[in-house]
Design a protein around this motif. Sequence first.
Motif, PDB file in Angstrom:
ATOM      1  N   ARG A 198      17.663  -1.141  22.429  1.00  0.00           N
ATOM      2  CA  ARG A 198      17.820   0.286  22.165  1.00  0.00           C
ATOM      3  C   ARG A 198      16.767   1.109  22.901  1.00  0.00           C
ATOM      4  NH1 ARG A 198      18.748  -0.217  15.713  1.00  0.00           N
ATOM      5  NH2 ARG A 198      20.992  -0.499  15.737  1.00  0.00           N
ATOM      6  N   ALA A 199      15.528   0.614  22.853  1.00  0.00           N
ATOM      7  CA  ALA A 199      14.439   1.390  23.432  1.00  0.00           C
ATOM      8  C   ALA A 199      14.603   1.577  24.931  1.00  0.00           C
ATOM      9  CB  ALA A 199      13.109   0.701  23.139  1.00  0.00           C
ATOM     10  N   MET A 200      15.288   0.655  25.584  1.00  0.00           N
ATOM     11  CA  MET A 200      15.433   0.726  27.033  1.00  0.00           C
ATOM     12  C   MET A 200      16.649   1.539  27.452  1.00  0.00           C
ATOM     13  SD  MET A 200      14.394  -3.055  28.293  1.00  0.00           S
ATOM     14  CE  MET A 200      15.098  -3.918  26.911  1.00  0.00           C
ATOM     15  N   GLN A 201      17.466   1.972  26.497  1.00  0.00           N
ATOM     16  CA  GLN A 201      18.696   2.668  26.836  1.00  0.00           C
ATOM     17  C   GLN A 201      18.697   4.109  26.335  1.00  0.00           C
ATOM     18  OE1 GLN A 201      21.556   0.141  24.985  1.00  0.00           O
ATOM     19  NE2 GLN A 201      21.487  -1.420  26.570  1.00  0.00           N
ATOM     20  N   SER A 202      17.557   4.602  25.872  1.00  0.00           N
ATOM     21  CA  SER A 202      17.534   5.926  25.290  1.00  0.00           C
ATOM     22  C   SER A 202      17.717   7.001  26.355  1.00  0.00           C
ATOM     23  CB  SER A 202      16.218   6.154  24.542  1.00  0.00           C
ATOM     24  OG  SER A 202      15.141   6.113  25.439  1.00  0.00           O
ATOM     25  N   THR A 203      18.286   8.135  25.944  1.00  0.00           N
ATOM     26  CA  THR A 203      18.493   9.267  26.837  1.00  0.00           C
ATOM     27  C   THR A 203      17.928  10.516  26.174  1.00  0.00           C
ATOM     28  OG1 THR A 203      20.531   8.291  27.675  1.00  0.00           O
ATOM     29  CG2 THR A 203      20.200  10.650  28.071  1.00  0.00           C
ATOM     30  N   PRO A 204      16.926  11.147  26.773  1.00  0.00           N
ATOM     31  CA  PRO A 204      16.344  12.335  26.155  1.00  0.00           C
ATOM     32  C   PRO A 204      17.397  13.416  25.938  1.00  0.00           C
ATOM     33  CG  PRO A 204      15.001  11.561  27.987  1.00  0.00           C
ATOM     34  CD  PRO A 204      16.281  10.793  28.027  1.00  0.00           C
ATOM     35  N   ARG A 235       0.814  -1.216   0.000  1.00  0.00           N
ATOM     36  CA  ARG A 235       0.000   0.000   0.000  1.00  0.00           C
ATOM     37  C   ARG A 235       0.849   1.268   0.000  1.00  0.00           C
ATOM     38  NH1 ARG A 235      -5.526  -0.676   1.962  1.00  0.00           N
ATOM     39  NH2 ARG A 235      -6.036  -2.881   1.947  1.00  0.00           N
ATOM     40  N   GLY A 236       2.151   1.122  -0.165  1.00  0.00           N
ATOM     41  CA  GLY A 236       3.016   2.288  -0.290  1.00  0.00           C
ATOM     42  C   GLY A 236       3.642   2.773   0.998  1.00  0.00           C
ATOM     43  N   VAL A 237       3.508   2.029   2.088  1.00  0.00           N
ATOM     44  CA  VAL A 237       4.114   2.441   3.351  1.00  0.00           C
ATOM     45  C   VAL A 237       5.623   2.251   3.277  1.00  0.00           C
ATOM     46  CG1 VAL A 237       4.256   1.971   5.829  1.00  0.00           C
ATOM     47  CG2 VAL A 237       2.032   1.901   4.664  1.00  0.00           C
ATOM     48  N   LYS A 238       6.384   3.265   3.702  1.00  0.00           N
ATOM     49  CA  LYS A 238       7.838   3.202   3.719  1.00  0.00           C
ATOM     50  C   LYS A 238       8.317   2.869   5.129  1.00  0.00           C
ATOM     51  CE  LYS A 238       8.025   4.866  -0.528  1.00  0.00           C
ATOM     52  NZ  LYS A 238       8.473   4.057  -1.673  1.00  0.00           N
ATOM     53  N   PHE A 239       9.274   1.954   5.239  1.00  0.00           N
ATOM     54  CA  PHE A 239       9.878   1.597   6.520  1.00  0.00           C
ATOM     55  C   PHE A 239      11.307   2.129   6.526  1.00  0.00           C
ATOM     56  CE2 PHE A 239       6.380  -1.293   6.187  1.00  0.00           C
ATOM     57  CZ  PHE A 239       5.968  -1.529   7.492  1.00  0.00           C
ATOM     58  N   VAL A 240      11.581   3.087   7.398  1.00  0.00           N
ATOM     59  CA  VAL A 240      12.906   3.683   7.501  1.00  0.00           C
ATOM     60  C   VAL A 240      13.299   3.704   8.968  1.00  0.00           C
ATOM     61  CG1 VAL A 240      14.335   5.694   6.999  1.00  0.00           C
ATOM     62  CG2 VAL A 240      12.381   5.150   5.518  1.00  0.00           C
ATOM     63  N   LYS A 241      14.524   3.268   9.260  1.00  0.00           N
ATOM     64  CA  LYS A 241      14.976   3.189  10.646  1.00  0.00           C
ATOM     65  C   LYS A 241      15.709   4.453  11.065  1.00  0.00           C
ATOM     66  CE  LYS A 241      15.725  -1.790  10.486  1.00  0.00           C
ATOM     67  NZ  LYS A 241      16.732  -2.855  10.619  1.00  0.00           N
ATOM     68  N   GLY A 242      15.528   4.807  12.333  1.00  0.00           N
ATOM     69  CA  GLY A 242      16.266   5.922  12.910  1.00  0.00           C
ATOM     70  C   GLY A 242      16.294   5.795  14.417  1.00  0.00           C
ATOM     71  N   TRP A 243      17.156   6.560  15.051  1.00  0.00           N
ATOM     72  CA  TRP A 243      17.270   6.548  16.518  1.00  0.00           C
ATOM     73  C   TRP A 243      16.653   7.845  17.010  1.00  0.00           C
ATOM     74  CZ3 TRP A 243      17.143   3.945  20.512  1.00  0.00           C
ATOM     75  CH2 TRP A 243      17.714   4.332  21.726  1.00  0.00           C
ATOM     76  N   VAL A 244      15.466   7.756  17.610  1.00  0.00           N
ATOM     77  CA  VAL A 244      14.671   8.931  17.951  1.00  0.00           C
ATOM     78  C   VAL A 244      14.678   9.148  19.457  1.00  0.00           C
ATOM     79  CG1 VAL A 244      12.375   9.963  17.861  1.00  0.00           C
ATOM     80  CG2 VAL A 244      13.208   8.606  15.934  1.00  0.00           C
ATOM     81  N   ASN A 245      15.154  10.313  19.894  1.00  0.00           N
ATOM     82  CA  ASN A 245      15.143  10.657  21.307  1.00  0.00           C
ATOM     83  C   ASN A 245      13.933  11.482  21.696  1.00  0.00           C
ATOM     84  OD1 ASN A 245      17.489   9.458  22.359  1.00  0.00           O
ATOM     85  ND2 ASN A 245      18.764  11.049  21.426  1.00  0.00           N
ATOM     86  N   SER A 246      13.311  12.123  20.723  1.00  0.00           N
ATOM     87  CA  SER A 246      12.227  13.040  21.016  1.00  0.00           C
ATOM     88  C   SER A 246      11.289  13.112  19.828  1.00  0.00           C
ATOM     89  CB  SER A 246      12.800  14.433  21.321  1.00  0.00           C
ATOM     90  OG  SER A 246      11.790  15.415  21.279  1.00  0.00           O
ATOM     91  N   VAL A 247      10.055  13.491  20.093  1.00  0.00           N
ATOM     92  CA  VAL A 247       9.108  13.728  19.003  1.00  0.00           C
ATOM     93  C   VAL A 247       9.680  14.762  18.039  1.00  0.00           C
ATOM     94  CG1 VAL A 247       6.851  14.744  18.472  1.00  0.00           C
ATOM     95  CG2 VAL A 247       7.055  13.054  20.296  1.00  0.00           C
ATOM     96  N   ASP A 303      10.706   7.676  27.517  1.00  0.00           N
ATOM     97  CA  ASP A 303      11.714   8.684  27.220  1.00  0.00           C
ATOM     98  C   ASP A 303      11.184   9.738  26.256  1.00  0.00           C
ATOM     99  OD1 ASP A 303      13.831   7.507  28.738  1.00  0.00           O
ATOM    100  OD2 ASP A 303      13.969   5.964  27.205  1.00  0.00           O
ATOM    101  N   VAL A 304      10.321   9.334  25.335  1.00  0.00           N
ATOM    102  CA  VAL A 304       9.887  10.235  24.285  1.00  0.00           C
ATOM    103  C   VAL A 304       8.851  11.223  24.794  1.00  0.00           C
ATOM    104  CG1 VAL A 304       8.715  10.366  22.058  1.00  0.00           C
ATOM    105  CG2 VAL A 304      10.435   8.621  22.451  1.00  0.00           C
ATOM    106  N   VAL A 305       7.878  10.759  25.611  1.00  0.00           N
ATOM    107  CA  VAL A 305       6.780  11.667  25.919  1.00  0.00           C
ATOM    108  C   VAL A 305       6.016  11.378  27.209  1.00  0.00           C
ATOM    109  CG1 VAL A 305       4.916  10.467  24.732  1.00  0.00           C
ATOM    110  CG2 VAL A 305       4.958  12.951  24.699  1.00  0.00           C
ATOM    111  N   ASP A 306       6.113  10.202  27.820  1.00  0.00           N
ATOM    112  CA  ASP A 306       5.192   9.850  28.902  1.00  0.00           C
ATOM    113  C   ASP A 306       5.918   9.160  30.044  1.00  0.00           C
ATOM    114  OD1 ASP A 306       3.118   9.097  30.536  1.00  0.00           O
ATOM    115  OD2 ASP A 306       1.949   8.130  28.976  1.00  0.00           O
TER     116      ASP A 306
END
Length: 388
Positions: A336-342, A120-132, A165-168
């Motif tokens: 990775r998700a458990m080691q993030s630092t804002p 359906r055209g969805v793109k999957f791209v990886k990145g390391w996100v610390n914040s919205v 870490d991201v928001v809540d």
Amino acid sequence: MPDDSLDSTGWASPWAGANWYPFFNRDPENRWERVSFERFKKDVPADIVMDLPTKYYSTNPEEAKNIWYQDIVGKFKLIDKPYPASIGSTPETASAFEFVTISINVPRYLPWLQAKLKERGVKFVKGWVNSVADLEYVPTQERESGMEKVKTDVIVNASGLGTDDVVDARLSLLKRRLCPSCRSKEHHRHSRPARPSDPGSNGVGSSAQGGLVPHVNPETSETTYLIPRSNGDVLLGGTFQVGDWDVSPDPAIARGILERCLTYCPELATLPPQTSDSTTTTPDISTIKVLRHNVGLRPARTGGARVEKQVVALPSPRSSDPWSASGLATVPNALRAMQSTPDVENRDAREEKTFKVVHAYGVGPAGYQESWGVAEDVCELVGEFLAE
């Protein structure tokens, strides 16, 4: 992602039992579950979704009166006393019932779902996100094809374990163990038993056509369940441990899971060799073929799942590019998700921007059975933002 590996302990989805069984008697969870049941039956291939005859044993004599989904599942009926101990009852069992629900073969479902999205055209791209704020601009192509970026209109936050870490800050952890694949912390996955059995008289049979769900022990956080897969494997569990981040299998917990499941379903093992003077009729636990031990971390949330809109005001993103190959390479592959630092450095000195965010996280162990219903709500909320 499904096309990378299903072996990360920081991603619980591949280890889920994924049987449709509601935990609460309330909305919006029940609405999400109803929608999801219908969509799994209608839209997902039958070789991924299987019918699952299930028996439930409770210490609450009025349990069956609280079952809101009797009209959704098939063949719902009460089980009359006395309850045979061999199929899961204990001296504390006060009521029991059975029904036919569904079970999702998640190692097959996840790649199927990803493939359908790509169609359906969805793109999957990886990145390391610390914040919205790191999602203000996102790539429109895979990294190898170039890094053209576009500004985001709406961000859907389904960041699971990383949401804290991201928001809540109200995110909590529910660890599940499964054996061969068993605790939430662990569960176990084992191959189906070699001896024939009657799915109508016990929780699971050699043809993998039955499931069993006794009650949770509130003192030990233990529960006992057997969830067959369509390929003949059976998941055994388990425990529900809040706030425990340890992802190592525990041999004592694993054996406890096997012992409880064997009590409920002797067909999991074989009887020891009989001799002329032997009177042993207890199945041998060592004959259960364990394929693997799994520990899954499930992001739950105080107050329940969060599915809502929010306009978030945050400082502009850091100067480094979260989508760059070099930036991604610096992040450890494990957890990775458990080691993030804002990113808080010079926070007040940066320009503040607003982001339209739709949150979708915190469902704990109910991810699959609420997924399609949550997705419908997310689509509606995204549409409301775009219409503004």
